[in-house]
Design a protein around this motif. Structure first.
Motif, PDB file in Angstrom:
ATOM      1  N   PHE A   1      -9.860   9.330  11.652  1.00 38.05           N
ATOM      2  CA  PHE A   1      -9.980  10.501  12.522  1.00 38.05           C
ATOM      3  C   PHE A   1     -11.284  11.247  12.268  1.00 38.05           C
ATOM      4  O   PHE A   1     -11.996  11.633  13.201  1.00 38.05           O
ATOM      5  CB  PHE A   1      -8.789  11.438  12.291  1.00 38.05           C
ATOM      6  N   GLN A   2     -11.608  11.433  10.993  1.00 37.50           N
ATOM      7  CA  GLN A   2     -12.823  12.161  10.623  1.00 37.50           C
ATOM      8  C   GLN A   2     -14.078  11.440  11.114  1.00 37.50           C
ATOM      9  O   GLN A   2     -15.074  12.072  11.491  1.00 37.50           O
ATOM     10  CB  GLN A   2     -12.875  12.344   9.111  1.00 37.50           C
ATOM     11  N   ASN A   3     -14.024  10.096  11.141  1.00 38.07           N
ATOM     12  CA  ASN A   3     -15.174   9.300  11.571  1.00 38.07           C
ATOM     13  C   ASN A   3     -15.230   9.107  13.081  1.00 38.07           C
ATOM     14  O   ASN A   3     -16.115   8.419  13.594  1.00 38.07           O
ATOM     15  CB  ASN A   3     -15.153   7.927  10.892  1.00 38.07           C
TER      16      ASN A   3
ATOM     17  N   THR B   1       0.846  -1.197   0.000  1.00 34.69           N
ATOM     18  CA  THR B   1       0.000   0.000   0.000  1.00 34.69           C
ATOM     19  C   THR B   1       0.874   1.236   0.000  1.00 34.69           C
ATOM     20  O   THR B   1       1.868   1.309   0.733  1.00 34.69           O
ATOM     21  CB  THR B   1      -0.911   0.030   1.250  1.00 34.69           C
ATOM     22  N   LYS B   2       0.524   2.228  -0.797  1.00 35.06           N
ATOM     23  CA  LYS B   2       1.266   3.485  -0.826  1.00 35.06           C
ATOM     24  C   LYS B   2       1.098   4.215   0.505  1.00 35.06           C
ATOM     25  O   LYS B   2       0.033   4.166   1.116  1.00 35.06           O
ATOM     26  CB  LYS B   2       0.763   4.369  -1.964  1.00 35.06           C
ATOM     27  N   VAL B   3       2.137   4.916   0.910  1.00 31.17           N
ATOM     28  CA  VAL B   3       2.080   5.651   2.178  1.00 31.17           C
ATOM     29  C   VAL B   3       0.981   6.713   2.136  1.00 31.17           C
ATOM     30  O   VAL B   3       0.281   6.937   3.133  1.00 31.17           O
ATOM     31  CB  VAL B   3       3.444   6.281   2.502  1.00 31.17           C
ATOM     32  N   THR B   4       0.799   7.364   1.004  1.00 28.70           N
ATOM     33  CA  THR B   4      -0.268   8.368   0.907  1.00 28.70           C
ATOM     34  C   THR B   4      -1.628   7.748   1.162  1.00 28.70           C
ATOM     35  O   THR B   4      -2.488   8.351   1.819  1.00 28.70           O
ATOM     36  CB  THR B   4      -0.246   9.056  -0.473  1.00 28.70           C
ATOM     37  N   ASP B   5      -1.846   6.541   0.671  1.00 30.58           N
ATOM     38  CA  ASP B   5      -3.118   5.857   0.928  1.00 30.58           C
ATOM     39  C   ASP B   5      -3.268   5.506   2.408  1.00 30.58           C
ATOM     40  O   ASP B   5      -4.379   5.571   2.962  1.00 30.58           O
ATOM     41  CB  ASP B   5      -3.230   4.592   0.070  1.00 30.58           C
ATOM     42  N   LEU B   6      -2.164   5.142   3.047  1.00 34.58           N
ATOM     43  CA  LEU B   6      -2.204   4.874   4.497  1.00 34.58           C
ATOM     44  C   LEU B   6      -2.585   6.141   5.260  1.00 34.58           C
ATOM     45  O   LEU B   6      -3.361   6.096   6.229  1.00 34.58           O
ATOM     46  CB  LEU B   6      -0.852   4.362   4.981  1.00 34.58           C
ATOM     47  N   LEU B   7      -2.062   7.278   4.811  1.00 31.67           N
ATOM     48  CA  LEU B   7      -2.367   8.552   5.469  1.00 31.67           C
ATOM     49  C   LEU B   7      -3.817   8.973   5.232  1.00 31.67           C
ATOM     50  O   LEU B   7      -4.456   9.543   6.114  1.00 31.67           O
ATOM     51  CB  LEU B   7      -1.417   9.634   4.961  1.00 31.67           C
ATOM     52  N   ILE B   8      -4.326   8.669   4.054  1.00 32.80           N
ATOM     53  CA  ILE B   8      -5.743   8.960   3.783  1.00 32.80           C
ATOM     54  C   ILE B   8      -6.635   8.113   4.692  1.00 32.80           C
ATOM     55  O   ILE B   8      -7.637   8.593   5.232  1.00 32.80           O
ATOM     56  CB  ILE B   8      -6.064   8.710   2.299  1.00 32.80           C
TER      57      ILE B   8
ATOM     58  N   LEU C   1      -2.292  17.895  14.857  1.00 31.47           N
ATOM     59  CA  LEU C   1      -3.456  18.005  13.964  1.00 31.47           C
ATOM     60  C   LEU C   1      -4.721  17.461  14.625  1.00 31.47           C
ATOM     61  O   LEU C   1      -5.811  18.003  14.447  1.00 31.47           O
ATOM     62  CB  LEU C   1      -3.193  17.259  12.655  1.00 31.47           C
ATOM     63  N   PHE C   2      -4.560  16.386  15.392  1.00 26.94           N
ATOM     64  CA  PHE C   2      -5.728  15.735  15.998  1.00 26.94           C
ATOM     65  C   PHE C   2      -6.231  16.451  17.246  1.00 26.94           C
ATOM     66  O   PHE C   2      -7.393  16.300  17.620  1.00 26.94           O
ATOM     67  CB  PHE C   2      -5.392  14.287  16.345  1.00 26.94           C
ATOM     68  N   THR C   3      -5.381  17.202  17.904  1.00 21.18           N
ATOM     69  CA  THR C   3      -5.782  17.803  19.181  1.00 21.18           C
ATOM     70  C   THR C   3      -6.102  19.289  19.088  1.00 21.18           C
ATOM     71  O   THR C   3      -6.872  19.800  19.897  1.00 21.18           O
ATOM     72  CB  THR C   3      -4.672  17.605  20.240  1.00 21.18           C
ATOM     73  N   GLU C   4      -5.508  19.972  18.124  1.00 14.94           N
ATOM     74  CA  GLU C   4      -5.783  21.404  18.001  1.00 14.94           C
ATOM     75  C   GLU C   4      -7.041  21.648  17.175  1.00 14.94           C
ATOM     76  O   GLU C   4      -7.455  20.809  16.375  1.00 14.94           O
ATOM     77  CB  GLU C   4      -4.586  22.123  17.360  1.00 14.94           C
ATOM     78  N   GLY C   5      -7.645  22.806  17.372  1.00 17.27           N
ATOM     79  CA  GLY C   5      -8.818  23.167  16.592  1.00 17.27           C
ATOM     80  C   GLY C   5      -8.430  23.521  15.173  1.00 17.27           C
ATOM     81  O   GLY C   5      -7.261  23.557  14.808  1.00 17.27           O
ATOM     82  N   GLY C   6      -9.457  23.787  14.358  1.00 21.37           N
ATOM     83  CA  GLY C   6      -9.186  24.157  12.968  1.00 21.37           C
ATOM     84  C   GLY C   6     -10.074  23.419  11.999  1.00 21.37           C
ATOM     85  O   GLY C   6     -10.805  22.488  12.359  1.00 21.37           O
ATOM     86  N   ASP C   7     -10.005  23.843  10.766  1.00 25.11           N
ATOM     87  CA  ASP C   7     -10.828  23.287   9.701  1.00 25.11           C
ATOM     88  C   ASP C   7     -10.420  21.851   9.394  1.00 25.11           C
ATOM     89  O   ASP C   7      -9.235  21.553   9.226  1.00 25.11           O
ATOM     90  CB  ASP C   7     -10.684  24.175   8.453  1.00 25.11           C
ATOM     91  N   ILE C   8     -11.399  20.945   9.281  1.00 27.07           N
ATOM     92  CA  ILE C   8     -11.112  19.531   9.046  1.00 27.07           C
ATOM     93  C   ILE C   8     -10.453  19.321   7.691  1.00 27.07           C
ATOM     94  O   ILE C   8      -9.574  18.462   7.537  1.00 27.07           O
ATOM     95  CB  ILE C   8     -12.404  18.674   9.172  1.00 27.07           C
ATOM     96  N   ASP C   9     -10.842  20.114   6.677  1.00 28.19           N
ATOM     97  CA  ASP C   9     -10.229  19.956   5.359  1.00 28.19           C
ATOM     98  C   ASP C   9      -8.742  20.274   5.410  1.00 28.19           C
ATOM     99  O   ASP C   9      -7.930  19.607   4.765  1.00 28.19           O
ATOM    100  CB  ASP C   9     -10.923  20.864   4.336  1.00 28.19           C
ATOM    101  N   PHE C  10      -8.386  21.297   6.181  1.00 33.36           N
ATOM    102  CA  PHE C  10      -6.973  21.643   6.337  1.00 33.36           C
ATOM    103  C   PHE C  10      -6.220  20.498   7.009  1.00 33.36           C
ATOM    104  O   PHE C  10      -5.103  20.144   6.610  1.00 33.36           O
ATOM    105  CB  PHE C  10      -6.814  22.913   7.157  1.00 33.36           C
ATOM    106  N   LYS C  11      -6.818  19.910   8.034  1.00 31.31           N
ATOM    107  CA  LYS C  11      -6.166  18.805   8.740  1.00 31.31           C
ATOM    108  C   LYS C  11      -5.911  17.623   7.797  1.00 31.31           C
ATOM    109  O   LYS C  11      -4.837  17.013   7.821  1.00 31.31           O
ATOM    110  CB  LYS C  11      -7.035  18.352   9.913  1.00 31.31           C
TER     111      LYS C  11
END
Length: 448
Positions: free
Chosen positions: A59-61, A46-53, A100-110
């Protein structure tokens, strides 16, 4: 100065990174290096980018992200261990994800920032390894490199003022390693290009530093004139133009992201495609113009997943603004078009199927009926496009006839034909089931 970009297969493992280091060391003019995230080590990987997605989706769920994060860390841990490097990059990954997981901010940016961790971390690993083996190298973040992008997460575009900043890289004495795929808005927000965007970064940097050559290292010796999965052992293309490569990339050639060459094309910088595993192979050179060779066709590409929207109305040609109003309907519904072959009383619009599900299709058809009052309107799915490409086609009589004959000899019906005014490519629309037979027949007609 040369800019060398290494794709995912070239940086997939420690062994591959050792090859990359040897390539960089072999030519002192390779002073700027752009890297992708680690790709697949084998077909089952599996590509690392896919693992990150996957990590971002968990996280989003609101799900536990431990397994997904460990999968990413495991890939980098193996590379770092085999290269005998420090675990600094692993700590950076953990800290970045935690932040990224603990600070506030836009989910798309995260999610954008998460996707970019693969390239960013690999650039840090490679720069550390280059220093370890005796080269004067350093990691350079895209923000410090001057890569400023539009605020369009997932499809960002380079801002023109970036190139003046990127040129300053020439003043550096060290080899700089830049992560591909992402940059920053003027407000400092991280945004990414579309998938495959590391090629775009490489092209942008090459244009910015006014490189003499942009080398794109991948896992093939050269570009082939047709997909090797369709035709066994096809002929290699030693040289082709930007326009030809752009057409081939659009229609399914996977060597380059379709937008990747635009910055290099505008700066007229030649692009060399080389194999990391066989760097001494001739490769393929892409240039702004080339000598006349006498061969009308350089390549044949194919891509599936298209559909057509057919609209017919008597005296359509006399109705001022008909085409504009039709395309406005598609624009209102967020649909872009690929081609618009037309006749006197009819017009077809070629669209990628994934842009229009059945619900949206019904909305579009209803609007066309209400606003344009056509005689006929319908859609046809399951289309494939075949592109016959070559800048010399315009000066060879009978190329279109030869191509159409080859498709007919394969027993495949042509649904539509379109040729742009530049005459660089011929587009044939056929049913998806006939792609393999049609491409094989075209290859035999033009290359055998």
């Amino acid at each position: 100065m040369k800019v060398a970009k290494f794709g995912g297969s070239s940086v997939a493992s420690a062994e591959q990174l050792k090859k990359v280091a040897r390539i960089i060391e072999s030519d002192e003019s390779r002073r700027v290096v752009v890297v992708s995230a680690p790709g697949k080590r084998d077909d089952a990987d599996t590509k690392v980018t896919d693992l990150l997605i996957e990590l971002g989706q968990a996280f989003q769920n609101g799900e536990d992200t431990t397994d997904e994060l460990n999968a990413v860390l495991s890939r980098f841990k193996q590379i770092i261990t085999e290269l005998d490097l420090t675990d600094r990059v692993l700590k950076d990954i953990k800290e970045d994800v935690h932040k990224l997981f603990t600070e506030g901010g836009d989910i798309d940016f995260k999610l954008e920032a998460l996707k970019a961790i693969g390239e960013d971390s690999l650039a840090k690993v490679l720069s550390e390894y280059l220093v370890k083996v005796g080269m004067d190298a350093t990691y350079l973040n895209p923000k410090d490199a001057g890569i400023m992008l539009s605020d369009e997460p997932g499809s960002a575009q380079i801002l023109d003022e970036s190139f003046d900043h990127i040129y300053n890289i020439r003043k550096r004495d060290q080899i700089v390693v830049i992560p591909g795929f992402f940059g920053y808005t003027k407000e400092g927000k991280l945004v990414t290009f579309s998938r495959g965007g590391s090629d775009i970064t490489g092209s942008i940097v090459a244009a910015g530093v006014e490189a003499e050559l942009y080398e794109n290292f991948t896992d093939v010796d050269s570009v082939y004139c047709v997909n090797p999965q369709i035709v066994h052992n096809p002929k290699e293309i030693t040289s082709l133009t930007y326009k030809e490569m752009r057409e081939l990339s659009y229609a399914g050639f996977s060597v380059f992201h379709a937008e990747a060459l635009i910055p290099a094309f505008k700066a007229e910088i030649p692009v060399s495609i080389k194999n990391t595993n066989n760097p001494n192979a001739l490769g393929t050179i892409i240039v702004s113009r080339k000598e006349v060779r006498g061969d009308p066709v350089v390549g044949i590409a194919s891509d599936k997943g298209f559909m057509s929207l057919y609209v017919s109305k008597y005296l359509m040609n006399r109705e001022v603004g008909f085409g504009r109003r039709l395309l406005n309907i598609l624009e209102d519904e967020g649909i872009s078009y690929e081609h618009t072959p037309s006749g006197i009383d009819d017009l077809s619009v070629i669209i990628r199927e994934n842009q229009m599900d059945e619900e949206k299709e019904q909305v579009v058809i209803n609007r066309i009926n209400q606003e344009l009052n056509p005689d006929t309107v319908y859609t046809e799915r399951g289309l494939a496009l075949i592109m016959v490409v070559g800048e010399e086609m315009h000066c060879h009589v009978g190329t279109a006839a030869k191509a159409a004959q080859a498709i007919g000899d394969a027993g495949v019906n042509i649904e539509m034909i379109n040729q742009g005014s530049s005459e660089v490519s011929l587009m044939f629309g056929i049913k998806e089931a006939g792609v393999k037979k049609a491409v094989q027949s075209l290859y035999n007609a033009f290359f055998e």
